[in-house]
Motif scaffolding. Structure first.
Motif, mmCIF file in Angstrom:
data_model
loop_
_atom_site.group_PDB
_atom_site.id
_atom_site.type_symbol
_atom_site.label_atom_id
_atom_site.label_comp_id
_atom_site.label_asym_id
_atom_site.label_seq_id
_atom_site.Cartn_x
_atom_site.Cartn_y
_atom_site.Cartn_z
ATOM 1 N N LEU A 74 0.850 -1.184 0.000
ATOM 2 C CA LEU A 74 0.000 0.000 0.000
ATOM 3 C C LEU A 74 0.886 1.233 0.000
ATOM 4 N N SER A 75 0.438 2.291 -0.660
ATOM 5 C CA SER A 75 1.173 3.544 -0.608
ATOM 6 C C SER A 75 0.987 4.169 0.778
ATOM 7 N N PRO A 76 1.912 5.045 1.194
ATOM 8 C CA PRO A 76 1.847 5.618 2.536
ATOM 9 C C PRO A 76 0.519 6.294 2.892
ATOM 10 N N ILE A 132 5.703 -4.531 -17.910
ATOM 11 C CA ILE A 132 6.595 -5.655 -17.619
ATOM 12 C C ILE A 132 7.951 -5.026 -17.319
ATOM 13 N N TRP A 133 8.341 -5.055 -16.089
ATOM 14 C CA TRP A 133 9.606 -4.418 -15.697
ATOM 15 C C TRP A 133 10.710 -5.422 -15.432
ATOM 16 N N HIS A 134 10.359 -6.614 -15.001
ATOM 17 C CA HIS A 134 11.368 -7.593 -14.628
ATOM 18 C C HIS A 134 11.255 -8.825 -15.524
ATOM 19 N N LYS A 135 12.333 -9.569 -15.592
ATOM 20 C CA LYS A 135 12.347 -10.785 -16.397
ATOM 21 C C LYS A 135 11.868 -11.992 -15.621
ATOM 22 N N LYS A 136 11.858 -11.877 -14.280
ATOM 23 C CA LYS A 136 11.419 -12.980 -13.435
ATOM 24 C C LYS A 136 10.473 -12.458 -12.356
ATOM 25 N N THR A 137 10.070 -13.327 -11.456
ATOM 26 C CA THR A 137 9.088 -13.027 -10.410
ATOM 27 C C THR A 137 9.482 -11.807 -9.579
ATOM 28 N N VAL A 138 8.548 -10.880 -9.420
ATOM 29 C CA VAL A 138 8.747 -9.716 -8.559
ATOM 30 C C VAL A 138 8.619 -10.187 -7.111
ATOM 31 N N ARG A 139 9.593 -9.840 -6.278
ATOM 32 C CA ARG A 139 9.603 -10.301 -4.893
ATOM 33 C C ARG A 139 9.266 -9.213 -3.879
ATOM 34 N N HIS A 140 9.672 -7.971 -4.156
ATOM 35 C CA HIS A 140 9.437 -6.884 -3.201
ATOM 36 C C HIS A 140 9.092 -5.608 -3.968
ATOM 37 N N ILE A 141 8.130 -4.874 -3.442
ATOM 38 C CA ILE A 141 7.803 -3.554 -3.986
ATOM 39 C C ILE A 141 7.477 -2.628 -2.829
ATOM 40 N N GLN A 142 7.836 -1.349 -2.986
ATOM 41 C CA GLN A 142 7.563 -0.370 -1.939
ATOM 42 C C GLN A 142 7.500 1.026 -2.542
ATOM 43 N N PHE A 143 6.515 1.805 -2.116
ATOM 44 C CA PHE A 143 6.404 3.201 -2.526
ATOM 45 C C PHE A 143 7.336 4.059 -1.671
ATOM 46 N N THR A 144 7.835 5.142 -2.269
ATOM 47 C CA THR A 144 8.544 6.131 -1.471
ATOM 48 C C THR A 144 7.515 6.934 -0.685
ATOM 49 N N ALA A 145 7.972 7.679 0.309
ATOM 50 C CA ALA A 145 7.071 8.427 1.197
ATOM 51 C C ALA A 145 6.202 9.424 0.440
ATOM 52 N N ASP A 146 6.718 9.995 -0.650
ATOM 53 C CA ASP A 146 5.938 10.978 -1.420
ATOM 54 C C ASP A 146 5.028 10.324 -2.466
ATOM 55 N N GLU A 147 5.040 8.988 -2.543
ATOM 56 C CA GLU A 147 4.206 8.202 -3.463
ATOM 57 C C GLU A 147 4.485 8.460 -4.937
ATOM 58 N N LYS A 148 5.628 9.047 -5.252
ATOM 59 C CA LYS A 148 5.954 9.334 -6.646
ATOM 60 C C LYS A 148 6.822 8.262 -7.291
ATOM 61 N N THR A 149 7.405 7.394 -6.464
ATOM 62 C CA THR A 149 8.306 6.370 -6.979
ATOM 63 C C THR A 149 7.962 5.029 -6.353
ATOM 64 N N LEU A 150 8.049 3.991 -7.158
ATOM 65 C CA LEU A 150 7.847 2.626 -6.686
ATOM 66 C C LEU A 150 9.148 1.867 -6.924
ATOM 67 N N ILE A 151 9.673 1.269 -5.864
ATOM 68 C CA ILE A 151 10.916 0.520 -5.944
ATOM 69 C C ILE A 151 10.570 -0.965 -5.955
ATOM 70 N N SER A 152 11.225 -1.719 -6.837
ATOM 71 C CA SER A 152 10.926 -3.149 -6.924
ATOM 72 C C SER A 152 12.207 -3.956 -7.071
ATOM 73 N N SER A 153 12.131 -5.219 -6.635
ATOM 74 C CA SER A 153 13.225 -6.157 -6.851
ATOM 75 C C SER A 153 12.617 -7.490 -7.234
ATOM 76 N N SER A 154 13.429 -8.314 -7.898
ATOM 77 C CA SER A 154 12.887 -9.576 -8.392
ATOM 78 C C SER A 154 13.954 -10.671 -8.401
ATOM 79 N N ASP A 155 13.532 -11.851 -8.818
ATOM 80 C CA ASP A 155 14.446 -12.981 -8.922
ATOM 81 C C ASP A 155 15.481 -12.813 -10.041
ATOM 82 N N ASP A 156 15.338 -11.769 -10.862
ATOM 83 C CA ASP A 156 16.342 -11.526 -11.898
ATOM 84 C C ASP A 156 17.505 -10.688 -11.358
ATOM 85 N N SER A 157 17.527 -10.482 -10.036
ATOM 86 C CA SER A 157 18.587 -9.735 -9.318
ATOM 87 C C SER A 157 18.600 -8.254 -9.654
ATOM 88 N N ALA A 158 17.533 -7.738 -10.219
ATOM 89 C CA ALA A 158 17.457 -6.314 -10.566
ATOM 90 C C ALA A 158 16.638 -5.551 -9.531
#
Length: 81
Positions: A22-24, A53-79
């Motif tokens: 959820l966003s903040p 489609i941002w990642h080549k493999k399963t997305v594992r973590h996502i989080q919004f920044t406090a200002d809700e303008k950016t979403l950070i993600s990581s996945s099994d593709d190590s990106a």
């Protein structure tokens, strides 16, 4: 996504959701799936306003920044994006 007041399903995805957040200010919900896609839902009107489609493999973590303008993600593709 089930409405806590009515018990009705407000949003149902066909993809296998691997993570969500959820966003903040609770204005947006982000879903990551096993195909590497990230979708952002605006719950007030059930509108998906961004889907990529941002990642080549399963997305594992996502989080919004406090200002809700950016979403950070990581996945099994190590990106991290």
């Amino acid at each position: 996504l089930i409405n806590g007041k009515t018990g009705q399903i407000d949003y149902l995805t066909e993809a296998q959701v691997s993570c969500c957040c959820l966003s903040p200010h609770l204005q947006y919900i982000a879903f990551g799936d096993e195909n590497g896609a990230i979708k952002i839902l605006e719950p007030v009107n059930n509108r998906i306003f961004q889907s990529r489609i941002w990642h080549k493999k399963t997305v594992r973590h996502i989080q919004f920044t406090a200002d809700e303008k950016t979403l950070i993600s990581s996945s099994d593709d190590s990106a991290i994006q």
